[in-house]
Scaffold this active site. Structure first.
Site, mmCIF file in Angstrom:
data_model
loop_
_atom_site.group_PDB
_atom_site.id
_atom_site.type_symbol
_atom_site.label_atom_id
_atom_site.label_comp_id
_atom_site.label_asym_id
_atom_site.label_seq_id
_atom_site.Cartn_x
_atom_site.Cartn_y
_atom_site.Cartn_z
ATOM 1 N N SER A 3 0.828 -1.207 0.000
ATOM 2 C CA SER A 3 0.000 0.000 0.000
ATOM 3 C C SER A 3 0.864 1.260 0.000
ATOM 4 O O SER A 3 0.594 2.219 -0.739
ATOM 5 C CB SER A 3 -0.919 0.007 1.227
ATOM 6 O OG SER A 3 -1.851 -1.046 1.175
ATOM 7 N N LYS A 44 -12.695 -9.188 -3.592
ATOM 8 C CA LYS A 44 -11.237 -9.125 -3.705
ATOM 9 C C LYS A 44 -10.816 -9.809 -5.011
ATOM 10 O O LYS A 44 -11.609 -9.977 -5.928
ATOM 11 C CB LYS A 44 -10.604 -9.766 -2.470
ATOM 12 C CG LYS A 44 -10.754 -8.929 -1.207
ATOM 13 C CD LYS A 44 -9.926 -7.657 -1.313
ATOM 14 C CE LYS A 44 -9.937 -6.842 -0.062
ATOM 15 N NZ LYS A 44 -9.083 -5.642 -0.176
ATOM 16 N N ARG A 73 -13.144 -7.396 -11.260
ATOM 17 C CA ARG A 73 -13.389 -6.678 -10.004
ATOM 18 C C ARG A 73 -14.144 -5.374 -10.260
ATOM 19 O O ARG A 73 -13.894 -4.676 -11.245
ATOM 20 C CB ARG A 73 -12.069 -6.411 -9.285
ATOM 21 C CG ARG A 73 -11.363 -7.693 -8.889
ATOM 22 C CD ARG A 73 -10.052 -7.440 -8.192
ATOM 23 N NE ARG A 73 -10.250 -6.800 -6.889
ATOM 24 C CZ ARG A 73 -9.256 -6.445 -6.092
ATOM 25 N NH1 ARG A 73 -8.008 -6.647 -6.470
ATOM 26 N NH2 ARG A 73 -9.501 -5.878 -4.930
ATOM 27 N N ASP A 93 -7.054 -8.104 4.403
ATOM 28 C CA ASP A 93 -6.281 -9.015 3.551
ATOM 29 C C ASP A 93 -5.768 -10.237 4.307
ATOM 30 O O ASP A 93 -5.233 -11.164 3.688
ATOM 31 C CB ASP A 93 -5.082 -8.279 2.944
ATOM 32 C CG ASP A 93 -5.500 -7.292 1.870
ATOM 33 O OD1 ASP A 93 -6.499 -7.554 1.177
ATOM 34 O OD2 ASP A 93 -4.834 -6.251 1.732
ATOM 35 N N GLN A 132 -9.332 2.208 -0.283
ATOM 36 C CA GLN A 132 -9.096 2.472 -1.700
ATOM 37 C C GLN A 132 -10.016 3.576 -2.218
ATOM 38 O O GLN A 132 -9.577 4.487 -2.924
ATOM 39 C CB GLN A 132 -9.285 1.199 -2.509
ATOM 40 C CG GLN A 132 -8.238 0.138 -2.252
ATOM 41 C CD GLN A 132 -8.469 -1.118 -3.062
ATOM 42 O OE1 GLN A 132 -9.395 -1.205 -3.864
ATOM 43 N NE2 GLN A 132 -7.633 -2.117 -2.872
#
Length: 473
Positions: A52, A376, A152, A349, A199
């Site tokens: 990230s 995901k 996605r 995650d 996000q």
């Protein structure tokens, strides 16, 4: 007017970046087998840089005036896609050596229109954050990705970003490929997230950088705040206020970001795999150096401690605005717990590998409120349950909850796990194989390189003088 582009130093030759190979370009899958090692895990290791933070360091460096030096950058395929995209948008992005990169930015408002499609590979983070950058700039661009990323949903960023004046064209359901026509004069945004998502929050903030006035994001629960931390590090004015269980983040638009050095800590999501493996293998004792300990990323550590795990932080410090430390992990018995839904944003995650730990714990572990796992790289909720069931673990999915019934003993193992092009599923299954009675095989391991280059060598190298645990199948 956007600031003029700073001069670029050319005193050293540019080194070739690690090659990017789209996972789907390799026709043949790469199966992998994991079996219980003949010795415990021990020693000191360092996991790759935080994914990230690596994405954001490259992006903010491209939006800054001056030079940004990055140390410890994750050189997995996901991050290399971001580096290539920033280069295509006019920034100078140079690799000086392993993990050492320099970015000479264009300044906010100064990005160039790319000449070709931007291929974001397997990275949902890169695609969604880049959508925010593109929406706030008066340029046209098209993004695509691999087969997994093209499945996605992007509608969750398309809808809020459209309010700035940008126009989007996508496949049905808001899926890639995605064409973005950025706003000619971007408007500031005021957006309340329907679900907690770092996000989406980051995409809105990045769009607001090139809009006058205040951009405001309200999140129902606190999510990872790397964007806020790094924006301040580069000179932006960002404030955060607590509101109920969530937060209100405000950004003053059109700052002049200045190049700033960034040291990327070890990725706590990557560290999760050797952590859980060491907890499950008798006699193991590992030290993982320099991992990020941002409190909005440490939900897994909190949960493992509740389960009885021996986890000790040494040498706590702050680097580049992020808390960092060395984590000592020792094997010990675990017990089942209930994981509240409010913890999900801080460990979204890590649920697949937590489920592996739960399979070896004594009693039932219920992980609640996991709806985000369904969108995901795969439907991680269903796929994690299938991973465990294929290896003799009693598991249930009830709504958005994952319920794992542990026996306090290693599971039977012996199963074949379908990875669905999902790197975290593959690594979790391999950790399970290291603890199970019988070896566990994954159908494909190619995608591990997207986030954890060198995973197999690192895990095998941690086995104290014994035979490797991970093998080509």
């Amino acid at each position: 007017m956007p600031p003029s582009r700073p001069p670029v130093k050319h005193g050293r030759p540019m080194l070739s970046a690690p090659a990017m190979t789209p996972p789907e370009a390799e026709v043949a899958p790469r199966p992998l087998l994991a079996r219980r090692p003949t010795a415990p895990l021990s020693g000191t290791l360092r996991v790759p840089g935080d994914k990230s933070i690596s994405h954001r360091a490259l992006m903010f460096g491209a939006l800054a005036v001056g030079e940004t030096r990055i140390g410890g950058l994750l050189e997995g395929e996901d991050v290399l896609r971001t580096a290539a995209a920033m280069r295509a948008l006019g920034a100078e992005v140079v690799r000086d050596g392993p993990g050492a990169w320099r970015v000479a930015g264009r300044g906010i408002g100064g990005l160039l229109e790319p000449e070709d499609v931007l291929d974001m590979g397997n990275s949902g983070t890169a695609a969604r954050l880049l959508a925010g950058i593109l929406a706030g700039h008066p340029i046209f661009a098209v993004m695509t990705g691999d087969a997994s990323l093209r499945r996605r949903p992007m509608r969750r960023v398309i809808e809020p970003l459209s309010a700035c004046g940008a126009r989007f064209t996508s496949r049905a359901g808001g899926r890639l490929p995605l064409a973005v026509e950025g706003a000619r004069e971007a408007l500031p945004l005021d957006y309340t997230l329907p679900v907690a998502s770092a996000q989406v929050k980051s995409a809105v903030l990045l769009c607001g950088l090139n809009a006058p006035g205040i951009t405001r994001v309200v999140e129902p629960a606190a999510t990872r705040d790397h964007s806020e931390n790094m924006l301040r590090h580069f000179g932006a004015e960002v404030s955060v206020a607590v509101e109920g269980n969530g937060r209100v983040v405000t950004l003053r638009g059109q700052p002049e970001l200045r190049g700033a050095d960034v040291t990327v800590p070890g990725d706590p999501s990557s560290a999760a795999f050797p952590i859980v493996a060491a907890l499950l293998l008798p006699g193991s004792r590992l030290t993982i150096e320099g991992i990020g300990l941002n409190p909005l990323r440490t939900g897994l550590l909190a949960t493992l401690r509740e389960m009885g795990a021996s986890l000790t932080v040494r040498n706590a410090r702050t680097e580049g605005g992020e808390p960092v430390g060395d984590l000592e992990v020792a094997h010990g018995a675990l017990r089942g717990v209930e994981v509240p839904p409010g913890r999900a944003p801080s460990m979204i995650d890590e649920y697949p590998v937590l489920a592996v730990a739960a399979a070896c714990a004594e009693g039932t572990t219920r992980m609640r409120g996991l709806h985000e796992l369904r969108v995901k790289e795969s439907d991680r909720l269903a796929a994690t349950a299938a991973l465990l069931a294929a290896n003799g673990v009693r598991v249930e999915v009830a709504g958005d909850d994952l319920i794992v019934h542990g026996t306090g003993r290693p599971p039977a193992g012996g199963g074949l796990v379908a990875t669905h092009m999902d790197h975290r599923l593959a690594m979790s299954a391999l950790v399970l194989g290291m603890a199970a009675e019988q070896p566990v095989r994954v159908d494909d391991s190619r995608f591990i390189e997207t986030s954890f280059p060198g995973f197999v060598d690192l895990m095998n190298g941690a086995v104290a003088g014994g035979a490797p645990a991970l093998h080509a199948a």
